[in-house]
Design a protein around this motif. Structure first.
Motif, PDB file in Angstrom:
ATOM      1  N   ASN A   3      38.493  43.488  41.997  1.00  0.00           N
ATOM      2  CA  ASN A   3      39.507  42.650  41.352  1.00  0.00           C
ATOM      3  C   ASN A   3      40.430  43.451  40.445  1.00  0.00           C
ATOM      4  N   THR A  68      47.468  36.227  44.815  1.00  0.00           N
ATOM      5  CA  THR A  68      46.263  36.069  45.632  1.00  0.00           C
ATOM      6  C   THR A  68      45.986  34.615  46.024  1.00  0.00           C
ATOM      7  N   MET A  69      46.779  33.678  45.483  1.00  0.00           N
ATOM      8  CA  MET A  69      46.625  32.286  45.903  1.00  0.00           C
ATOM      9  C   MET A  69      47.070  32.093  47.344  1.00  0.00           C
ATOM     10  N   GLU A  74      41.119  31.488  46.904  1.00  0.00           N
ATOM     11  CA  GLU A  74      41.853  31.023  45.725  1.00  0.00           C
ATOM     12  C   GLU A  74      42.722  29.792  46.035  1.00  0.00           C
ATOM     13  N   VAL A 133      43.046  39.900  49.865  1.00  0.00           N
ATOM     14  CA  VAL A 133      42.025  38.873  49.635  1.00  0.00           C
ATOM     15  C   VAL A 133      40.941  39.331  48.641  1.00  0.00           C
ATOM     16  N   CYS A 136      41.339  38.258  44.955  1.00  0.00           N
ATOM     17  CA  CYS A 136      41.228  36.858  44.526  1.00  0.00           C
ATOM     18  C   CYS A 136      40.307  36.754  43.312  1.00  0.00           C
ATOM     19  N   THR A 137      40.698  35.899  42.376  1.00  0.00           N
ATOM     20  CA  THR A 137      39.867  35.698  41.187  1.00  0.00           C
ATOM     21  C   THR A 137      38.799  34.649  41.485  1.00  0.00           C
TER      22      THR A 137
END
Ligand code: HIF
Length: 292
Positions: A3, A68-69, A74, A133, A136-137
């Motif tokens: 991340n 990253t949405m 996410e 990808v 993504c959080t």
């Protein structure tokens, strides 16, 4: 750490982009009488905020760098329900200006919406890079609407905001509405939900708010005509001793709100972007201020 923003690499090298042309194309696309209250502006502001509000100052990950949405984990976070409409709306603009990154495009769209709906100028810098990808959080970084002041502080302190900035940001709920098929909540915060103003704060104090009796999640309605709503998190600006004076100030003084909102929202949409990556502020003129 996958991340870590430093692992985000951009396939393309930065190219010259005419950001004002991108801005104008978005501005031109906002009005649509068939969509919601007639404008895509509010949902674009929400997209810019949810793309940015995942930032964690302790690890440095999340934030607007990465966009990253776009990716399934996410995009499917409950808090992001409905934002596929905002992302899809911007797709033709991305096609027209392929050299802009999604992460720059989404934040620029938020700026454009605030400015074109009557809000203040928002300083914006370019240079965000799109991640993949792995960037993504985890779910759970965005706020829950049925919680109180402690929760709001936990979430926004994690991003690096203080109490005054939290209150200033909150005025963005002048725009748009809640949708039962997205968040489960229902209704707009004010009578002119496509106009950016300090109405949200004025109504918080000038209306009487009562719990709505319905099958949906807990929310408040105004006594006068029951057509407006507040979330529990909105009501916290009145019930919390530290938030209240700032909210009262903004209810009385729209200039103070505009000035503080501009700084706080600008900070929000640059969270997590390494400074070295960012351009100088890019002047993005409102349509009304451009030469005819
Ligand atoms: Fe929102 N917000 N927000 N929000 N938000 C919703 C809609 C919008 C919170 C909850 C919700 C901010 C903070 C918080 C906008 C902008 C900002 C909805 C309804 C919920 C539930 C979604 C739907 O059903 O469509 C919570 C709990 C927040 C922390 C206090 C920001 C400050 C106000 C950071 C912010 O800028 C906008 C704009 C919308 C309207 C979207 C629309 O489609 O009309």
């Amino acid at each position: 750490d996958p991340n870590d923003q430093r692992t985000i690499k951009d396939a393309a090298s930065p190219k010259e982009v005419d950001y004002q042309a991108v801005y104008n194309a978005i501005a031109d696309s906002l009005e649509d009488e068939k969509y919601d209250d007639g404008s895509y502006g509010p949902v674009l502001v929400r997209l810019a905020w949810h793309a940015s509000g995942t930032y964690d100052k302790n690890t440095g990950n999340g934030g607007s760098n990465g966009a990253t949405m776009r990716f399934a984990p996410e995009a499917n976070h409950g808090a992001n329900a409905g934002l596929e409409k905002a992302r899809a709306h911007l797709e033709p603009i991305k096609k027209k200006f392929p050299e802009i990154t999604y992460s720059d495009l989404w934040t620029l769209a938020g700026v454009c919406a605030v400015q074109e709906l009557g809000g203040p100028y928002i300083p914006w810098r370019a240079g965000r890079k799109d991640g993949n990808v792995e960037n993504c959080t985890p779910d759970g970084r965005l706020p829950d609407a049925d919680k109180g002041a402690d929760h709001i502080r936990n979430i926004f302190y994690r991003m690096g905001f203080n109490d005054e900035e939290i209150v200033a940001l909150s005025g963005a709920h002048a725009l748009g509405r809640c949708h039962t098929d997205r968040s489960g909540f229902d209704g707009p915060w004010q009578y002119a939900p496509t106009t950016f103003s300090n109405e949200y704060f004025r109504l918080l104090f000038d209306e009487k708010w009562q719990e709505r009796k319905w099958k949906g999640p807990p929310q408040f309605e105004n006594k006068t005509d029951k057509s407006l709503m507040m979330l529990r998190t909105d009501m916290a600006l009145v019930t919390d001793k530290a938030f209240k004076p700032t909210a009262q100030k903004y209810a009385k003084d729209e200039n103070a709100f505009f000035s503080d909102f501009s700084k706080a929202f600008s900070k929000l949409i640059h969270l997590g972007v390494p400074t070295a990556q960012l351009s100088e502020p890019v002047p993005l003129k409102k349509i009304e201020d451009q030469a005819p």
